[in-house]
Design an enzyme around this catalytic site. Structure first.
Site, mmCIF file in Angstrom:
data_model
loop_
_atom_site.group_PDB
_atom_site.id
_atom_site.type_symbol
_atom_site.label_atom_id
_atom_site.label_comp_id
_atom_site.label_asym_id
_atom_site.label_seq_id
_atom_site.Cartn_x
_atom_site.Cartn_y
_atom_site.Cartn_z
ATOM 1 N N LYS A 1 0.810 -1.228 0.000
ATOM 2 C CA LYS A 1 0.000 0.000 0.000
ATOM 3 C C LYS A 1 0.846 1.282 0.000
ATOM 4 C CE LYS A 1 -4.304 -1.762 1.906
ATOM 5 N NZ LYS A 1 -5.399 -1.524 2.844
ATOM 6 N N THR B 1 2.483 0.058 22.466
ATOM 7 C CA THR B 1 3.765 0.775 22.404
ATOM 8 C C THR B 1 3.447 2.269 22.328
ATOM 9 O OG1 THR B 1 4.498 -1.081 21.033
ATOM 10 C CG2 THR B 1 5.986 0.798 21.170
HETATM 11 P P1 NAP Z 1 -0.419 -3.091 12.016
HETATM 12 O O1 NAP Z 1 0.218 -1.940 11.316
HETATM 13 O O2 NAP Z 1 0.274 -4.408 12.089
HETATM 14 O O3 NAP Z 1 -0.731 -2.607 13.551
HETATM 15 C C1 NAP Z 1 -1.169 -3.506 14.504
HETATM 16 C C2 NAP Z 1 -1.622 -2.761 15.755
HETATM 17 O O4 NAP Z 1 -2.105 -3.746 16.691
HETATM 18 C C3 NAP Z 1 -0.504 -2.009 16.470
HETATM 19 O O5 NAP Z 1 -1.044 -0.873 17.099
HETATM 20 C C4 NAP Z 1 -0.044 -3.033 17.529
HETATM 21 O O6 NAP Z 1 0.525 -2.459 18.680
HETATM 22 C C5 NAP Z 1 -1.374 -3.638 17.904
HETATM 23 N N1 NAP Z 1 -1.187 -4.957 18.496
HETATM 24 C C6 NAP Z 1 -0.797 -6.087 17.844
HETATM 25 N N2 NAP Z 1 -0.734 -7.122 18.732
HETATM 26 C C7 NAP Z 1 -1.092 -6.604 19.943
HETATM 27 C C8 NAP Z 1 -1.231 -7.161 21.244
HETATM 28 N N3 NAP Z 1 -0.996 -8.468 21.469
HETATM 29 N N4 NAP Z 1 -1.634 -6.368 22.271
HETATM 30 C C9 NAP Z 1 -1.891 -5.050 22.052
HETATM 31 N N5 NAP Z 1 -1.782 -4.450 20.835
HETATM 32 C C10 NAP Z 1 -1.369 -5.218 19.803
HETATM 33 O O7 NAP Z 1 -1.860 -3.396 11.410
HETATM 34 P P2 NAP Z 1 -2.775 -2.438 10.523
HETATM 35 O O8 NAP Z 1 -2.393 -2.572 9.098
HETATM 36 O O9 NAP Z 1 -2.788 -1.079 11.153
HETATM 37 O O10 NAP Z 1 -4.220 -3.139 10.679
HETATM 38 C C11 NAP Z 1 -4.905 -3.149 11.938
HETATM 39 C C12 NAP Z 1 -6.214 -3.913 11.814
HETATM 40 O O11 NAP Z 1 -7.138 -3.186 11.006
HETATM 41 C C13 NAP Z 1 -6.093 -5.259 11.064
HETATM 42 O O12 NAP Z 1 -5.713 -6.267 11.913
HETATM 43 C C14 NAP Z 1 -7.480 -5.470 10.491
HETATM 44 O O13 NAP Z 1 -8.260 -6.256 11.371
HETATM 45 C C15 NAP Z 1 -8.062 -4.080 10.443
HETATM 46 N N6 NAP Z 1 -8.365 -3.692 9.041
HETATM 47 C C16 NAP Z 1 -9.645 -3.696 8.639
HETATM 48 C C17 NAP Z 1 -9.972 -3.335 7.342
HETATM 49 C C18 NAP Z 1 -11.416 -3.351 6.898
HETATM 50 O O14 NAP Z 1 -11.680 -3.142 5.698
HETATM 51 N N7 NAP Z 1 -12.358 -3.550 7.783
HETATM 52 C C19 NAP Z 1 -8.971 -2.953 6.439
HETATM 53 C C20 NAP Z 1 -7.647 -2.963 6.888
HETATM 54 C C21 NAP Z 1 -7.358 -3.338 8.194
HETATM 55 P P3 NAP Z 1 2.124 -2.118 18.739
HETATM 56 O O15 NAP Z 1 2.275 -0.817 18.035
HETATM 57 O O16 NAP Z 1 2.399 -2.048 20.185
HETATM 58 O O17 NAP Z 1 2.825 -3.263 18.040
#
Ligand code: NAP
Length: 288
Positions: free
Chosen positions: A70, A156
């Site tokens: 992306k 974090t």
């Molecule tokens: P990302 O960049 O990998 O970020 C993951 C986030 O989750 C970070 O804030 C991370 O915290 C936190 N996290 C992961 N494991 C954790 C744990 N065990 N405890 C507490 N916090 C934790 O992911 P992203 O690309 O932003 O996507 C996030 C979510 O959005 C996806 O998983 C998906 O479900 C959703 N999404 C939905 C759509 C839709 O169309 N509905 C589209 C895209 C994404 P740290 O910073 O501390 O690592």
């Protein structure tokens, strides 16, 4: 029927096997009588530039872009929509005369989903859980749609602080602030917030997990909007409801990012009835 005039759109990413986008776009094309097909194309690492150039040479009308490309796709585009530029992520490419123009339909998709669900941002105090790529984009949407206050909560805290600083620089005032997840206890007890769940916690198969478990947190939430769509009801949503709030999932965000991309590719406006047809097709493809 596919013939010599069929237009092609598709998805580039890695992996692409589990995408629901073909169900959305092929349903819309069929229902609207558009001679268009939508095909997923897995693109191995190191081949993104070739894929974008090849798609343009092959006359593809448009592409969606998914993980991990992306942001990586931006240097290979001819033009960038201002919102996509601000967010720094592109999920939709639209063919122009001399290359592709990049858009972000994830955030307009989330906004349209929230409107359909009757959840407003304007004037709201918002708790935004997470500080990944999606949370950063949501923070910009909240700024654009005039949220009253944004509190970023993340495991974090430094990552949340960085996003808060970016949002405040764009806003020209102290609109956002960051807290560690457990520091929600410092939020005023009398306030009721819109909480947007943008962490990956609770996604299938870890369906028993939530970023916060404490009922005291959920008593502060009047509406919980989880961006996760699998499972359709997350632990976070159950905890919001147990605390007396209303809960929504990310299925409609997924639908509308696709609907808006389809509108950009075809110039058509997808009406409410067709939105519903595509929503049902998407849910059927997911087995829910
Ligand atoms: P990302 O960049 O990998 O970020 C993951 C986030 O989750 C970070 O804030 C991370 O915290 C936190 N996290 C992961 N494991 C954790 C744990 N065990 N405890 C507490 N916090 C934790 O992911 P992203 O690309 O932003 O996507 C996030 C979510 O959005 C996806 O998983 C998906 O479900 C959703 N999404 C939905 C759509 C839709 O169309 N509905 C589209 C895209 C994404 P740290 O910073 O501390 O690592």
């Amino acid at each position: 029927m596919i013939d010599g005039r069929t237009r092609t759109c598709g998805l580039i990413g890695n992996p692409v096997e589990h995408t629901m986008s073909p169900a959305i776009h092929n349903t819309l094309a069929q229902a609207m009588g558009e001679n268009l097909v939508y095909v997923p194309f897995p693109v191995p690492q190191g081949h993104l530039e070739e894929a974008v150039k090849g798609a343009w040479a092959l006359q593809l009308s448009g592409l969606n872009v998914t993980v991990p490309y992306k942001s990586q796709v931006i240097p290979f585009l001819r033009e960038l929509d201002p919102l996509a530029e601000k967010i720094g992520a592109v999920n939709t490419l639209v063919r122009t005369e001399d290359g592709f123009k990049g858009y972000n339909t994830d955030m307009p998709g989330l906004y349209r989903a929230m409107c359909r669900d009757g959840v407003s941002i304007e004037g709201e105090r918002v708790l935004l859980l997470g500080a990944g790529g999606v949370a950063r984009a949501v923070a910009i949407l909240l700024l654009e749609k005039n949220a009253r206050e944004i509190v970023l909560l993340n495991r974090t805290p430094e990552k949340a602080e960085q996003i808060a600083a970016e949002v405040n620089a764009l806003a020209g005032r102290q609109l956002a602030r960051a807290l560690a997840l457990s520091d929600y206890v410092t939020l005023p007890e009398r306030e009721r917030y819109l909480a947007i769940q943008a962490t990956s916690v609770g996604m299938f198969p870890h369906v028993e997990d939530a970023p916060l478990e404490d009922p005291d947190f959920y008593r502060r939430v009047h509406t919980g909007y989880d961006l996760i769509f699998n499972p359709a009801k997350t632990k976070f949503m159950s905890l919001v409801e147990a605390g007396g709030g209303r809960a929504c999932n990310g299925l409609k965000m997924l639908l509308y990012q696709g609907v808006i991309a389809y509108e950009l590719w075809t110039g058509a406006t997808v009406g409410r009835k067709l939105e519903e047809t595509a929503y049902q097709a998407m849910k059927q493809a997911m087995g829910i």
